[in-house]
Motif scaffolding. Structure first.
Motif, PDB file in Angstrom:
ATOM      1  N   ASP A   1      -6.199   9.530   3.900  1.00  0.00           N
ATOM      2  CA  ASP A   1      -5.046   8.654   3.667  1.00  0.00           C
ATOM      3  C   ASP A   1      -3.772   9.481   3.479  1.00  0.00           C
ATOM      4  O   ASP A   1      -2.733   9.195   4.087  1.00  0.00           O
ATOM      5  CB  ASP A   1      -5.279   7.795   2.421  1.00  0.00           C
ATOM      6  CG  ASP A   1      -6.327   6.718   2.630  1.00  0.00           C
ATOM      7  OD1 ASP A   1      -6.375   6.138   3.727  1.00  0.00           O
ATOM      8  OD2 ASP A   1      -7.095   6.455   1.688  1.00  0.00           O
TER       9      ASP A   1
ATOM     10  N   THR B   1      -0.191  -0.946   7.652  1.00  0.00           N
ATOM     11  CA  THR B   1      -1.415  -0.169   7.770  1.00  0.00           C
ATOM     12  C   THR B   1      -2.422  -0.861   8.689  1.00  0.00           C
ATOM     13  O   THR B   1      -2.288  -2.044   9.016  1.00  0.00           O
ATOM     14  CB  THR B   1      -2.090   0.019   6.406  1.00  0.00           C
ATOM     15  OG1 THR B   1      -2.430  -1.277   5.885  1.00  0.00           O
ATOM     16  CG2 THR B   1      -1.208   0.750   5.422  1.00  0.00           C
TER      17      THR B   1
ATOM     18  N   TRP C   1       0.832  -1.212   0.000  1.00  0.00           N
ATOM     19  CA  TRP C   1       0.000   0.000   0.000  1.00  0.00           C
ATOM     20  C   TRP C   1       0.870   1.267   0.000  1.00  0.00           C
ATOM     21  O   TRP C   1       1.567   1.535   0.971  1.00  0.00           O
ATOM     22  CB  TRP C   1      -0.921   0.035   1.220  1.00  0.00           C
ATOM     23  CG  TRP C   1      -1.550  -1.282   1.566  1.00  0.00           C
ATOM     24  CD1 TRP C   1      -1.462  -1.943   2.758  1.00  0.00           C
ATOM     25  CD2 TRP C   1      -2.389  -2.089   0.733  1.00  0.00           C
ATOM     26  NE1 TRP C   1      -2.181  -3.101   2.722  1.00  0.00           N
ATOM     27  CE2 TRP C   1      -2.758  -3.225   1.489  1.00  0.00           C
ATOM     28  CE3 TRP C   1      -2.855  -1.966  -0.579  1.00  0.00           C
ATOM     29  CZ2 TRP C   1      -3.573  -4.234   0.981  1.00  0.00           C
ATOM     30  CZ3 TRP C   1      -3.658  -2.970  -1.086  1.00  0.00           C
ATOM     31  CH2 TRP C   1      -4.019  -4.076  -0.331  1.00  0.00           C
TER      32      TRP C   1
END
Length: 295
Positions: free
Chosen positions: A277, A237, A218
């Protein structure tokens, strides 16, 4: 750093989130923090101490990382990545299950490993490292089941839509750090620093953990703040409704290395929030830049 409207706080507020952050220079101990000692929900970040305990048990001869484990298709924890998305029975080594757990946050792999090493063993490890605010009390299935029950839905396919309702989100036990897997930003950076200094386990085990954290796929949270070919970002994450987290280590070509933990809770219940994010990377970059100005 005080708790007023400092630059990191502004980053969080502009993204519509409440944020908790701690960053530390792994080699000299200088630090930057915002609500760094407040309890936070780990979500999938709990997979880091689980991975560490797996390797420590291997060091003691309690398990063999090459041991192969059968994971039937009929009994897998939901999650949408890794084994949960696969249709056939699978047989993998403990080492490869650990890879899936870290690289794509595979919930099934994590639950297989946690069942193998034991929750109490993970907590005993954390106590031994002085991380007494960090607890692992649930596996992924426990977390997801509590979401479904509290949201009043039958399974994973319905929970996403249900959790866009603020009234549903308000009753989710999974978002209360007192009830699930929890830590503080400062304790998570202490754990990472011990892994990067080869203090949390033997040198070979710590190197294996660093390798897996560098393979996480990610790029949209922590790594987004460091878009440089010569800066390495290793992380893990964690995600639950309204929660977006990442802990990791950022390493610069001049040898500087910084552990950072960022936990956020958004005001909006929307599932897709690119600004939230990106705020994780922006806040981490700002904190590490502050540490690097003293080099």
């Amino acid at each position: 750093m005080n708790h007023g409207m400092n630059p990191v706080e502004r980053v969080f507020r502009s993204a519509g989130v409440t944020g908790w952050l701690h960053a530390v220079d792994i080699d000299d101990g200088r630090e930057v923090g915002l609500r760094a000692d407040e309890p936070v929900v780990l979500a999938s970040v709990f997979k880091v101490p689980l991975l560490l305990e797996l390797h420590r048990q291997a060091e003691r001869g309690l398990l063999d990382l090459s041991e192969r484990v059968r994971v039937p298709a009929a009994d897998r924890t939901a999650g949408g990545t890794g084994l949960a998305a696969m249709l056939d029975d699978a047989t993998l080594s403990l080492r490869d299950l650990a890879y899936l757990m870290m690289a794509v946050s595979d919930n099934t792999a994590a639950d297989v490993l946690l069942s193998r090493v034991g929750r109490e063993a993970v907590n005993t490890l954390l106590d031994g490292l002085g991380l007494t605010a960090t607890r692992v009390v649930q596996n992924c299935r426990d977390m997801l089941t509590s979401l479904w029950v509290d949201a009043g839905v039958a399974d994973q396919s319905d929970v996403t839509q249900a959790c866009t309702d603020p009234e549903v989100v308000a009753r989710l036990r999974a978002l209360d750090p007192a009830l699930g897997n929890r830590s503080t930003p400062r304790e998570m950076t202490r754990l990472l620093a011990m892994i990067w200094r080869d203090e949390a386990a033997g040198a070979a085990s710590c190197a294996a953990i660093r390798r897996l954290m560098a393979l996480q796929v990610w790029p949209h949270r922590l790594a987004s703040g460091f878009p440089f070919d010569d800066v390495a970002v290793s992380g893990k994450t964690g995600t639950l409704p309204t929660l977006r987290n990442e802990v990791g280590v950022v390493e610069y070509p001049d040898g500087g290395r910084y552990a950072v933990a960022v936990f956020t809770r958004s005001l909006s219940t929307a599932q897709n929030q690119p600004r939230a994010d990106a705020a994780i990377g922006a806040a981490a970059r700002m904190a590490i830049d502050q540490l690097r100005t003293h080099i």
